[in-house]
Design a protein around this motif. Structure first.
Motif, PDB file in Angstrom:
ATOM      1  N   HIS A  54     -39.850 -46.813 -34.216  1.00 48.87           N
ATOM      2  CA  HIS A  54     -39.129 -46.177 -33.109  1.00 48.87           C
ATOM      3  C   HIS A  54     -37.828 -46.860 -32.712  1.00 48.87           C
ATOM      4  O   HIS A  54     -37.059 -46.289 -31.942  1.00 48.87           O
ATOM      5  N   ILE A  55     -37.575 -48.065 -33.205  1.00 46.06           N
ATOM      6  CA  ILE A  55     -36.378 -48.797 -32.798  1.00 46.06           C
ATOM      7  C   ILE A  55     -35.559 -49.144 -34.032  1.00 46.06           C
ATOM      8  O   ILE A  55     -36.079 -49.672 -35.013  1.00 46.06           O
ATOM      9  N   SER A  56     -34.270 -48.870 -33.965  1.00 49.55           N
ATOM     10  CA  SER A  56     -33.367 -49.236 -35.053  1.00 49.55           C
ATOM     11  C   SER A  56     -33.218 -50.759 -35.101  1.00 49.55           C
ATOM     12  O   SER A  56     -33.247 -51.430 -34.075  1.00 49.55           O
ATOM     13  N   SER A  57     -33.023 -51.293 -36.287  1.00 45.53           N
ATOM     14  CA  SER A  57     -32.903 -52.752 -36.430  1.00 45.53           C
ATOM     15  C   SER A  57     -31.609 -53.287 -35.812  1.00 45.53           C
ATOM     16  O   SER A  57     -31.471 -54.478 -35.598  1.00 45.53           O
ATOM     17  N   LYS A  58     -30.666 -52.397 -35.477  1.00 43.54           N
ATOM     18  CA  LYS A  58     -29.392 -52.821 -34.894  1.00 43.54           C
ATOM     19  C   LYS A  58     -29.394 -52.764 -33.365  1.00 43.54           C
ATOM     20  O   LYS A  58     -28.413 -53.125 -32.743  1.00 43.54           O
ATOM     21  N   CYS A  59     -30.484 -52.326 -32.773  1.00 42.92           N
ATOM     22  CA  CYS A  59     -30.559 -52.198 -31.317  1.00 42.92           C
ATOM     23  C   CYS A  59     -30.803 -53.535 -30.640  1.00 42.92           C
ATOM     24  O   CYS A  59     -31.364 -54.444 -31.233  1.00 42.92           O
ATOM     25  N   HIS A  60     -30.384 -53.617 -29.378  1.00 40.68           N
ATOM     26  CA  HIS A  60     -30.757 -54.753 -28.526  1.00 40.68           C
ATOM     27  C   HIS A  60     -32.200 -54.533 -28.098  1.00 40.68           C
ATOM     28  O   HIS A  60     -32.522 -53.489 -27.548  1.00 40.68           O
ATOM     29  N   VAL A  61     -33.062 -55.490 -28.335  1.00 40.88           N
ATOM     30  CA  VAL A  61     -34.464 -55.381 -27.936  1.00 40.88           C
ATOM     31  C   VAL A  61     -34.754 -56.487 -26.935  1.00 40.88           C
ATOM     32  O   VAL A  61     -34.550 -57.666 -27.234  1.00 40.88           O
ATOM     33  N   HIS A  62     -35.195 -56.088 -25.742  1.00 39.38           N
ATOM     34  CA  HIS A  62     -35.553 -57.051 -24.700  1.00 39.38           C
ATOM     35  C   HIS A  62     -37.062 -57.023 -24.519  1.00 39.38           C
ATOM     36  O   HIS A  62     -37.639 -55.957 -24.314  1.00 39.38           O
ATOM     37  N   THR A  63     -37.683 -58.186 -24.607  1.00 38.97           N
ATOM     38  CA  THR A  63     -39.124 -58.299 -24.421  1.00 38.97           C
ATOM     39  C   THR A  63     -39.411 -59.502 -23.541  1.00 38.97           C
ATOM     40  O   THR A  63     -38.516 -60.290 -23.230  1.00 38.97           O
ATOM     41  N   ASP A  64     -40.681 -59.639 -23.182  1.00 36.57           N
ATOM     42  CA  ASP A  64     -41.064 -60.858 -22.484  1.00 36.57           C
ATOM     43  C   ASP A  64     -41.331 -61.955 -23.518  1.00 36.57           C
ATOM     44  O   ASP A  64     -41.082 -61.772 -24.705  1.00 36.57           O
ATOM     45  N   VAL A  82     -37.269 -62.804 -22.080  1.00 36.72           N
ATOM     46  CA  VAL A  82     -37.261 -63.366 -20.734  1.00 36.72           C
ATOM     47  C   VAL A  82     -38.630 -63.994 -20.496  1.00 36.72           C
ATOM     48  O   VAL A  82     -39.647 -63.405 -20.832  1.00 36.72           O
ATOM     49  N   ASN A  83     -38.634 -65.201 -19.964  1.00 37.16           N
ATOM     50  CA  ASN A  83     -39.871 -65.897 -19.671  1.00 37.16           C
ATOM     51  C   ASN A  83     -40.246 -65.610 -18.221  1.00 37.16           C
ATOM     52  O   ASN A  83     -39.612 -66.110 -17.293  1.00 37.16           O
ATOM     53  N   HIS A  84     -41.286 -64.800 -18.015  1.00 38.94           N
ATOM     54  CA  HIS A  84     -41.667 -64.396 -16.665  1.00 38.94           C
ATOM     55  C   HIS A  84     -42.246 -65.537 -15.840  1.00 38.94           C
ATOM     56  O   HIS A  84     -42.351 -65.416 -14.628  1.00 38.94           O
ATOM     57  N   GLN A  85     -42.618 -66.629 -16.471  1.00 36.52           N
ATOM     58  CA  GLN A  85     -43.088 -67.775 -15.691  1.00 36.52           C
ATOM     59  C   GLN A  85     -41.930 -68.454 -14.976  1.00 36.52           C
ATOM     60  O   GLN A  85     -42.119 -69.071 -13.933  1.00 36.52           O
ATOM     61  N   ASP A  86     -40.713 -68.340 -15.525  1.00 38.16           N
ATOM     62  CA  ASP A  86     -39.530 -68.910 -14.870  1.00 38.16           C
ATOM     63  C   ASP A  86     -38.911 -67.929 -13.877  1.00 38.16           C
ATOM     64  O   ASP A  86     -38.650 -68.265 -12.734  1.00 38.16           O
ATOM     65  N   SER A  87     -38.645 -66.708 -14.344  1.00 41.80           N
ATOM     66  CA  SER A  87     -38.047 -65.683 -13.478  1.00 41.80           C
ATOM     67  C   SER A  87     -38.200 -64.321 -14.152  1.00 41.80           C
ATOM     68  O   SER A  87     -38.617 -64.230 -15.296  1.00 41.80           O
ATOM     69  N   TYR A  88     -37.831 -63.291 -13.429  1.00 40.89           N
ATOM     70  CA  TYR A  88     -37.924 -61.948 -13.998  1.00 40.89           C
ATOM     71  C   TYR A  88     -36.644 -61.530 -14.706  1.00 40.89           C
ATOM     72  O   TYR A  88     -36.609 -60.534 -15.404  1.00 40.89           O
ATOM     73  N   VAL A  89     -35.584 -62.295 -14.518  1.00 38.84           N
ATOM     74  CA  VAL A  89     -34.327 -62.047 -15.210  1.00 38.84           C
ATOM     75  C   VAL A  89     -33.868 -63.374 -15.802  1.00 38.84           C
ATOM     76  O   VAL A  89     -33.827 -64.385 -15.098  1.00 38.84           O
ATOM     77  N   LYS A  91     -31.229 -66.126 -17.648  1.00 38.16           N
ATOM     78  CA  LYS A  91     -29.876 -66.556 -17.287  1.00 38.16           C
ATOM     79  C   LYS A  91     -28.810 -65.700 -17.942  1.00 38.16           C
ATOM     80  O   LYS A  91     -27.699 -65.578 -17.446  1.00 38.16           O
ATOM     81  N   THR A  92     -29.155 -65.070 -19.065  1.00 40.33           N
ATOM     82  CA  THR A  92     -28.199 -64.192 -19.760  1.00 40.33           C
ATOM     83  C   THR A  92     -28.307 -62.740 -19.309  1.00 40.33           C
ATOM     84  O   THR A  92     -27.630 -61.880 -19.832  1.00 40.33           O
ATOM     85  N   GLY A  93     -29.193 -62.460 -18.349  1.00 40.32           N
ATOM     86  CA  GLY A  93     -29.319 -61.103 -17.815  1.00 40.32           C
ATOM     87  C   GLY A  93     -30.394 -60.256 -18.466  1.00 40.32           C
ATOM     88  O   GLY A  93     -30.543 -59.076 -18.157  1.00 40.32           O
ATOM     89  N   VAL A  94     -31.164 -60.826 -19.379  1.00 44.18           N
ATOM     90  CA  VAL A  94     -32.224 -60.085 -20.053  1.00 44.18           C
ATOM     91  C   VAL A  94     -33.380 -59.876 -19.079  1.00 44.18           C
ATOM     92  O   VAL A  94     -33.799 -60.796 -18.386  1.00 44.18           O
ATOM     93  N   ASN A  95     -33.872 -58.644 -19.010  1.00 40.54           N
ATOM     94  CA  ASN A  95     -35.028 -58.359 -18.157  1.00 40.54           C
ATOM     95  C   ASN A  95     -35.823 -57.197 -18.727  1.00 40.54           C
ATOM     96  O   ASN A  95     -35.345 -56.457 -19.577  1.00 40.54           O
TER      97      ASN A  95
END
Length: 146
Positions: A54-64, A82-89, A91-95
């Protein structure tokens, strides 16, 4: 993208154990506001296959930060976590806030039913995704009201 474990014995059970739980994987595309949900029987091997379909290999993929997503870096050129133990967002804006919001609505939908049979969870999940994809955005609703 993210995964959710739906408990059949009560909605307060936590953890990734699949005992009396069903695994639901969600892929949310930000550009089109479309949601895809899949019910899986086992996490690691199946999630990777669903993503490749379902996802193209060129897409941005954000996961935990879950270890099941470690193999994604070999397929998706832009995989960020994004590491949810540190924060929900991060430092680079990934959420993963949008898909977490979807899980909240899906859990609420499941709670409205008296009983959800384990073998019908995929139908309920598809119904929730259909409703999510068909609901117009807030801006469209406001323009119609004005």
């Amino acid at each position: 993208m993210d995964e959710m474990y739906l408990s059949h014995m009560g909605f307060k059970k936590q953890g990734r154990s699949l005992v009396n739980k069903t695994l639901i994987v969600g892929i949310y595309e930000k550009t089109t506001n479309k949601l895809i949900v899949k019910v899986l029987k086992n996490a690691k091997s199946k999630i990777f296959a669903v993503c490749r379909n379902h996802i193209s290999s060129k897409c941005h993929v954000h996961t935990d930060f879950w270890k099941g997503y470690c193999d994604f870096k070999s397929v998706f050129t832009k995989h960020e976590t994004v590491n949810h133990q540190d924060s929900y967002v991060s430092k680079t804006g990934v959420n993963t806030n949008q898909i977490e919001s979807v899980w909240k609505h899906i859990r609420r939908t499941f709670k409205t039913h008296i009983k959800v049979a384990k073998h019908h969870v995929h139908l309920y999940a598809k119904e929730a995704a259909y409703k999510f994809n068909k609901i117009p955005s807030f801006e469209i609703v406001m323009l119609c009201l004005i």
